[in-house]
Motif scaffolding. Structure first.
Motif, PDB file in Angstrom:
ATOM      1  N   PHE A  93       0.808  -1.220   0.000  1.00  0.00           N
ATOM      2  CA  PHE A  93       0.000   0.000   0.000  1.00  0.00           C
ATOM      3  C   PHE A  93       0.847   1.279   0.000  1.00  0.00           C
ATOM      4  CE2 PHE A  93      -2.406  -3.397   2.046  1.00  0.00           C
ATOM      5  CZ  PHE A  93      -3.571  -3.399   1.291  1.00  0.00           C
ATOM      6  N   SER A  96       0.161   4.042  -2.763  1.00  0.00           N
ATOM      7  CA  SER A  96      -1.193   4.567  -2.643  1.00  0.00           C
ATOM      8  C   SER A  96      -1.344   5.455  -1.404  1.00  0.00           C
ATOM      9  CB  SER A  96      -2.144   3.362  -2.576  1.00  0.00           C
ATOM     10  OG  SER A  96      -3.439   3.766  -2.309  1.00  0.00           O
ATOM     11  N   VAL A  97      -0.891   4.959  -0.270  1.00  0.00           N
ATOM     12  CA  VAL A  97      -1.027   5.736   0.972  1.00  0.00           C
ATOM     13  C   VAL A  97      -0.199   7.012   0.900  1.00  0.00           C
ATOM     14  CG1 VAL A  97      -0.652   5.730   3.467  1.00  0.00           C
ATOM     15  CG2 VAL A  97      -1.548   3.680   2.340  1.00  0.00           C
ATOM     16  N   THR A 267      -9.244   5.633   3.287  1.00  0.00           N
ATOM     17  CA  THR A 267      -9.251   5.200   1.885  1.00  0.00           C
ATOM     18  C   THR A 267      -7.854   5.197   1.273  1.00  0.00           C
ATOM     19  OG1 THR A 267      -9.531   7.477   1.078  1.00  0.00           O
ATOM     20  CG2 THR A 267     -11.539   6.202   1.485  1.00  0.00           C
ATOM     21  N   SER A 268      -6.862   5.681   2.023  1.00  0.00           N
ATOM     22  CA  SER A 268      -5.552   5.947   1.410  1.00  0.00           C
ATOM     23  C   SER A 268      -4.932   4.701   0.776  1.00  0.00           C
ATOM     24  CB  SER A 268      -4.597   6.558   2.431  1.00  0.00           C
ATOM     25  OG  SER A 268      -4.195   5.596   3.378  1.00  0.00           O
ATOM     26  N   GLY A 269      -5.274   3.533   1.295  1.00  0.00           N
ATOM     27  CA  GLY A 269      -4.688   2.309   0.750  1.00  0.00           C
ATOM     28  C   GLY A 269      -5.358   1.817  -0.527  1.00  0.00           C
ATOM     29  N   GLY A 270      -6.319   2.559  -1.049  1.00  0.00           N
ATOM     30  CA  GLY A 270      -7.111   2.031  -2.157  1.00  0.00           C
ATOM     31  C   GLY A 270      -6.794   2.609  -3.514  1.00  0.00           C
TER      32      GLY A 270
ATOM     33  N   ARG B 110      -7.095  10.834  -5.819  1.00  0.00           N
ATOM     34  CA  ARG B 110      -7.141  10.230  -4.486  1.00  0.00           C
ATOM     35  C   ARG B 110      -8.452  10.498  -3.760  1.00  0.00           C
ATOM     36  NH1 ARG B 110      -5.215   6.302  -4.795  1.00  0.00           N
ATOM     37  NH2 ARG B 110      -5.010   6.070  -2.542  1.00  0.00           N
ATOM     38  N   GLY B 126     -16.084   5.494   3.417  1.00  0.00           N
ATOM     39  CA  GLY B 126     -14.940   4.629   3.709  1.00  0.00           C
ATOM     40  C   GLY B 126     -14.597   3.647   2.609  1.00  0.00           C
ATOM     41  N   THR B 127     -14.420   2.385   2.986  1.00  0.00           N
ATOM     42  CA  THR B 127     -13.898   1.348   2.092  1.00  0.00           C
ATOM     43  C   THR B 127     -14.498   1.322   0.675  1.00  0.00           C
ATOM     44  OG1 THR B 127     -13.404   0.044   4.044  1.00  0.00           O
ATOM     45  CG2 THR B 127     -13.346  -1.125   1.943  1.00  0.00           C
ATOM     46  N   ARG B 130     -12.702   3.163  -2.087  1.00  0.00           N
ATOM     47  CA  ARG B 130     -11.342   2.841  -2.514  1.00  0.00           C
ATOM     48  C   ARG B 130     -11.231   2.437  -3.978  1.00  0.00           C
ATOM     49  NH1 ARG B 130      -8.214   0.597   2.710  1.00  0.00           N
ATOM     50  NH2 ARG B 130      -6.909  -0.413   1.136  1.00  0.00           N
ATOM     51  N   SER B 131     -12.237   1.708  -4.466  1.00  0.00           N
ATOM     52  CA  SER B 131     -12.129   1.242  -5.855  1.00  0.00           C
ATOM     53  C   SER B 131     -12.340   2.372  -6.860  1.00  0.00           C
ATOM     54  CB  SER B 131     -13.126   0.106  -6.109  1.00  0.00           C
ATOM     55  OG  SER B 131     -14.436   0.579  -5.908  1.00  0.00           O
ATOM     56  N   LEU B 133     -10.636   5.187  -6.621  1.00  0.00           N
ATOM     57  CA  LEU B 133      -9.417   6.005  -6.568  1.00  0.00           C
ATOM     58  C   LEU B 133      -8.392   5.552  -7.613  1.00  0.00           C
ATOM     59  CD1 LEU B 133      -9.030   6.255  -2.683  1.00  0.00           C
ATOM     60  CD2 LEU B 133     -10.456   7.600  -4.227  1.00  0.00           C
ATOM     61  N   LEU B 135      -4.041   5.936  -8.955  1.00  0.00           N
ATOM     62  CA  LEU B 135      -2.664   6.306  -8.619  1.00  0.00           C
ATOM     63  C   LEU B 135      -2.132   7.252  -9.691  1.00  0.00           C
ATOM     64  CD1 LEU B 135      -1.205   2.842  -7.509  1.00  0.00           C
ATOM     65  CD2 LEU B 135      -2.121   4.685  -6.069  1.00  0.00           C
TER      66      LEU B 135
END
Lengths: 305, 305
Positions: A93, A96-97, A267-270, B110, B126-127, B130-131, B133, B135
């Motif tokens: 992660f 992404s994070v 959400t930073s890890g996504g 992000r 939240g979760t 994530r999908s 987002l 990079l």
């Protein structure tokens, strides 16, 4: 050999797993069977992908390898007398994070967080906002944690000519001497006995009133009440919080409506391809397992990451 | 020698000007005298700092040097038979504007723009976010304009390992061949006869539906109606607009409530020390003027920047 997939994936992602593994293995997708059958399927599997309940992991005698879908090891530090290997997604992660950390810093410094809120009201302020903005270039950045995230934060800032210091788990105890001159404090710390409460009230108060605090590690690293008090009293410029003491943040929580706070809701890890990349990581590790090679990311439960 | 300061500054900033210049020059601060006296004061001045009305600039016979407080030259391209030097702030805003461009890109990729809006509603998702987002790392970025802003955008992205192409005023005519493979299109173009309408509907439609458009140059570079239509139909991923056809953006304008748009309200050129840094630029140029040296940033009215 039976593989149990515990992680919840989209149908299209499950298809990718099946295409790769269904011919070679007895493959059980947890999501495709009834809840009450899952534990039995896990207990009769040799390999598991996903963070099963601790009680299941404690009970299995057949499992040889557990691939977690997280970087964090919680709650598996509590495992006793287990005989299988555990691997995690340490480092997975990082990019992404770190990108969310920099996105958050720039959102605060360049007013984007504020501008996004104004947009919901169709409200133009324009020029008068300019004097409230800041430049990231040349800022003094202190990164706590030298893992994949911390290193990546430093890497991403290269073009901004920041003076970035990264403190690893050994040197982080010296953070007090850095805090008074820090413009941006970025916590990327895992939860360990040493990091819980590391940023207590006394330490936070060493920061300049112009300092920005970013937490993309674990909420437990900071005294949240003290931080909120400082944010209310303008003793600190602002905070970007991906992690908090309580998640989800309760609707009545004061953090929501603080103008100098940006909440990124863990959400930073996504990213869009996150799950496909996780599947890729697992199947590559599976090839190593097959060949008897050392697995990538064998977890150190005692250390906590 | 009389210096007329037309730019509107804060009292603390005027104090800085006075400390530096009041002993050596007859200094007239426009803001400190009545509106009707300002033109006369300007017309009897040798040097002026600030963007006075075009009619005044056309009328003066005494002025030797006009230091603009902007990078843009509008409306002074219309000046005829003037005998004074004109300098602008070309390059002065490069770092600041480039930082807002990257802040905007990261805010979209992000999810920060969306998360800021959710924060106004105290709403946790939240979760599941994530999908959605992305990079920034490894993205293909096309920067239109190789001035201070364009170059800085490229510099800032170094740590993100983007594949960044910068097209200058000569090569920008070849942009069509780059558009179909571009992930992020960043327009940093000044307003010139060549740039007005450069990003017309046909060109915009060469972009991928996953492409992000960023405009920190001038609103006139893009066919805004075509852009809005594409944003509505998801023919383009999103837009970060610091500049628009109409500024301020009217309250009923569709751009305000579009979920895939971030409006930065022409603030990208601003930072807390912006005015003090402008004053510094002017007084350093003034020293050159005194010594008979060539001034920095002599404007090319014909070229438009």
């Amino acid at each position: 050999m039976k593989i149990y997939i515990h992680t919840k994936f989209e149908a299209s992602e499950v298809l990718v797993i099946k295409e790769k593994l269904a011919g070679k293995y007895e493959l059980v997708i947890g999501e495709e069977i009834s809840l009450e059958n899952r534990e039995d399927q896990f207990l009769s599997s040799t390999i598991c992908f996903g963070n099963v309940p601790l009680a299941w992991a404690q009970k299995t005698s057949k499992l040889q390898w557990l691939q977690l879908h997280s970087a964090g090891l919680d709650p598996y530090q509590q495992l006793e007398n287990y005989t299988f290997q555990i691997t995690n997604l340490k480092g997975f992660f990082g990019q992404s994070v770190a990108e969310t950390a920099v996105a958050g810093i720039l959102a605060m410094y360049r007013g984007v967080a504020h501008l996004s809120k104004l947009q919901t009201e169709s409200k133009w302020i324009g020029t008068p906002l300019r004097s409230s903005l800041h430049l990231l270039s040349n800022a003094k950045v202190l990164v706590l944690g030298a893992g994949a995230i911390g290193q990546k934060v430093k890497d991403l800032l290269v073009g901004f000519n920041c003076e970035t210091t990264v403190l690893d788990s050994k040197t982080v105890v010296n953070l007090d001497e850095y805090l008074p001159t820090t413009d941006i404090l970025v916590a990327t710390l895992p939860e360990t006995p040493e990091t819980i409460g590391l940023l207590n009230k006394t330490r936070l108060q060493l920061l300049k009133s112009s300092a920005l605090f970013v937490n993309v590690g674990r909420g437990s690293a900071v005294d949240e009440e003290a931080l909120i008090e400082m944010l209310k009293n303008d003793q600190i410029y602002g905070a970007v919080l991906d992690v908090t003491a309580k998640e989800p943040i309760p609707v009545e929580h004061p953090l929501w409506q603080m103008p100098n706070v940006l909440l990124t809701q863990h959400t930073s890890g996504g990213w869009a391809e996150e799950n496909l990349d996780k599947i890729k990581f697992f199947t590559e590790n599976l090839e190593r397992f097959e060949k008897g090679e050392t697995l990538v990311n064998i977890a150190n439960l005692a250390r906590g990451y």
